[in-house]
Design a protein around this motif. Sequence first.
Motif, mmCIF file in Angstrom:
data_model
loop_
_atom_site.group_PDB
_atom_site.id
_atom_site.type_symbol
_atom_site.label_atom_id
_atom_site.label_comp_id
_atom_site.label_asym_id
_atom_site.label_seq_id
_atom_site.Cartn_x
_atom_site.Cartn_y
_atom_site.Cartn_z
ATOM 1 N N MET A 81 -15.907 -9.376 58.416
ATOM 2 C CA MET A 81 -15.625 -8.223 59.246
ATOM 3 C C MET A 81 -16.583 -7.088 58.872
ATOM 4 O O MET A 81 -16.787 -6.801 57.703
ATOM 5 C CB MET A 81 -14.177 -7.793 59.030
ATOM 6 N N ALA A 82 -17.177 -6.460 59.857
ATOM 7 C CA ALA A 82 -18.133 -5.379 59.624
ATOM 8 C C ALA A 82 -17.411 -4.114 59.194
ATOM 9 O O ALA A 82 -16.327 -3.794 59.689
ATOM 10 C CB ALA A 82 -18.934 -5.114 60.883
ATOM 11 N N LYS A 83 -18.030 -3.419 58.284
ATOM 12 C CA LYS A 83 -17.469 -2.165 57.799
ATOM 13 C C LYS A 83 -17.839 -1.041 58.758
ATOM 14 O O LYS A 83 -18.984 -0.918 59.174
ATOM 15 C CB LYS A 83 -18.050 -1.857 56.422
ATOM 16 N N THR A 84 -16.856 -0.235 59.120
ATOM 17 C CA THR A 84 -17.134 0.898 60.006
ATOM 18 C C THR A 84 -17.180 2.173 59.188
ATOM 19 O O THR A 84 -16.395 2.350 58.251
ATOM 20 C CB THR A 84 -16.054 1.037 61.096
ATOM 21 N N THR A 85 -18.100 3.041 59.536
ATOM 22 C CA THR A 85 -18.195 4.318 58.843
ATOM 23 C C THR A 85 -17.479 5.387 59.650
ATOM 24 O O THR A 85 -17.566 5.425 60.876
ATOM 25 C CB THR A 85 -19.660 4.742 58.633
ATOM 26 N N ARG A 86 -16.778 6.225 58.944
ATOM 27 C CA ARG A 86 -16.034 7.297 59.572
ATOM 28 C C ARG A 86 -16.955 8.479 59.787
ATOM 29 O O ARG A 86 -17.660 8.902 58.867
ATOM 30 C CB ARG A 86 -14.866 7.687 58.665
ATOM 31 N N ILE A 87 -16.981 9.011 61.003
ATOM 32 C CA ILE A 87 -17.817 10.161 61.321
ATOM 33 C C ILE A 87 -16.924 11.403 61.276
ATOM 34 O O ILE A 87 -15.951 11.482 62.030
ATOM 35 C CB ILE A 87 -18.458 10.022 62.712
ATOM 36 N N PRO A 88 -17.235 12.362 60.375
ATOM 37 C CA PRO A 88 -16.404 13.564 60.307
ATOM 38 C C PRO A 88 -16.527 14.406 61.575
ATOM 39 O O PRO A 88 -17.626 14.654 62.060
ATOM 40 C CB PRO A 88 -16.940 14.331 59.104
ATOM 41 N N LEU A 89 -15.389 14.813 62.117
ATOM 42 C CA LEU A 89 -15.352 15.627 63.323
ATOM 43 C C LEU A 89 -14.911 17.037 62.987
ATOM 44 O O LEU A 89 -14.080 17.248 62.101
ATOM 45 C CB LEU A 89 -14.392 15.027 64.350
ATOM 46 N N ARG A 90 -15.455 18.003 63.696
ATOM 47 C CA ARG A 90 -15.059 19.406 63.552
ATOM 48 C C ARG A 90 -14.933 19.990 64.952
ATOM 49 O O ARG A 90 -15.487 19.463 65.910
ATOM 50 C CB ARG A 90 -16.114 20.205 62.764
ATOM 51 N N PRO B 79 -19.105 15.653 66.352
ATOM 52 C CA PRO B 79 -19.457 15.269 64.983
ATOM 53 C C PRO B 79 -19.972 16.481 64.204
ATOM 54 O O PRO B 79 -20.660 17.346 64.755
ATOM 55 C CB PRO B 79 -20.562 14.233 65.165
ATOM 56 N N LYS B 80 -19.630 16.532 62.947
ATOM 57 C CA LYS B 80 -19.987 17.653 62.078
ATOM 58 C C LYS B 80 -21.484 17.963 62.109
ATOM 59 O O LYS B 80 -21.892 19.120 62.101
ATOM 60 C CB LYS B 80 -19.538 17.310 60.653
ATOM 61 N N GLN B 81 -22.315 16.929 62.176
ATOM 62 C CA GLN B 81 -23.771 17.118 62.153
ATOM 63 C C GLN B 81 -24.298 17.800 63.405
ATOM 64 O O GLN B 81 -25.392 18.359 63.392
ATOM 65 C CB GLN B 81 -24.485 15.768 61.986
ATOM 66 N N LYS B 82 -23.559 17.771 64.504
ATOM 67 C CA LYS B 82 -23.996 18.368 65.766
ATOM 68 C C LYS B 82 -23.643 19.854 65.872
ATOM 69 O O LYS B 82 -24.101 20.527 66.783
ATOM 70 C CB LYS B 82 -23.369 17.633 66.952
ATOM 71 N N LEU B 83 -22.796 20.357 64.959
ATOM 72 C CA LEU B 83 -22.357 21.746 65.012
ATOM 73 C C LEU B 83 -23.086 22.586 63.973
ATOM 74 O O LEU B 83 -23.669 22.055 63.023
ATOM 75 C CB LEU B 83 -20.848 21.817 64.776
ATOM 76 N N ILE B 84 -23.044 23.887 64.134
ATOM 77 C CA ILE B 84 -23.679 24.824 63.218
ATOM 78 C C ILE B 84 -22.591 25.449 62.347
ATOM 79 O O ILE B 84 -21.628 26.012 62.866
ATOM 80 C CB ILE B 84 -24.427 25.922 63.996
ATOM 81 N N ARG B 85 -22.748 25.363 61.034
ATOM 82 C CA ARG B 85 -21.764 25.910 60.102
ATOM 83 C C ARG B 85 -22.169 27.319 59.694
ATOM 84 O O ARG B 85 -23.322 27.582 59.382
ATOM 85 C CB ARG B 85 -21.656 25.036 58.863
ATOM 86 N N TRP B 86 -21.190 28.231 59.695
ATOM 87 C CA TRP B 86 -21.402 29.611 59.277
ATOM 88 C C TRP B 86 -20.495 29.921 58.092
ATOM 89 O O TRP B 86 -19.339 29.503 58.068
ATOM 90 C CB TRP B 86 -21.094 30.570 60.429
#
Length: 71
Positions: free
Chosen positions: A1-10, A20-27
């Motif tokens: 079974m393939a391992k799935t990676t969890r993508i952090p959401l904000r 996805p966290k990487q698509k947003l700008i953090r302040w």
Amino acid sequence: MAKTTRIPLRSCKACRRVAPKQKLIRWVMVDGQPAQDTKSNIEGRGAYVCSDDCYNKIAKQLPNILTRRRR
């Protein structure tokens, strides 16, 4: 079974769009001023926004959002 990676959401503080966290700008607060955390390595409470338009919508409230304490 393939391992799935969890993508952090904000969610964007202005429009509440979830992305996805990487698509947003953090302040974060740095020396009493909101600063963009491009590398996500600055300690402290952060707020995410999805675009410049959303940042402009909450720019005045951002210092209060970032210094608010959790209960």
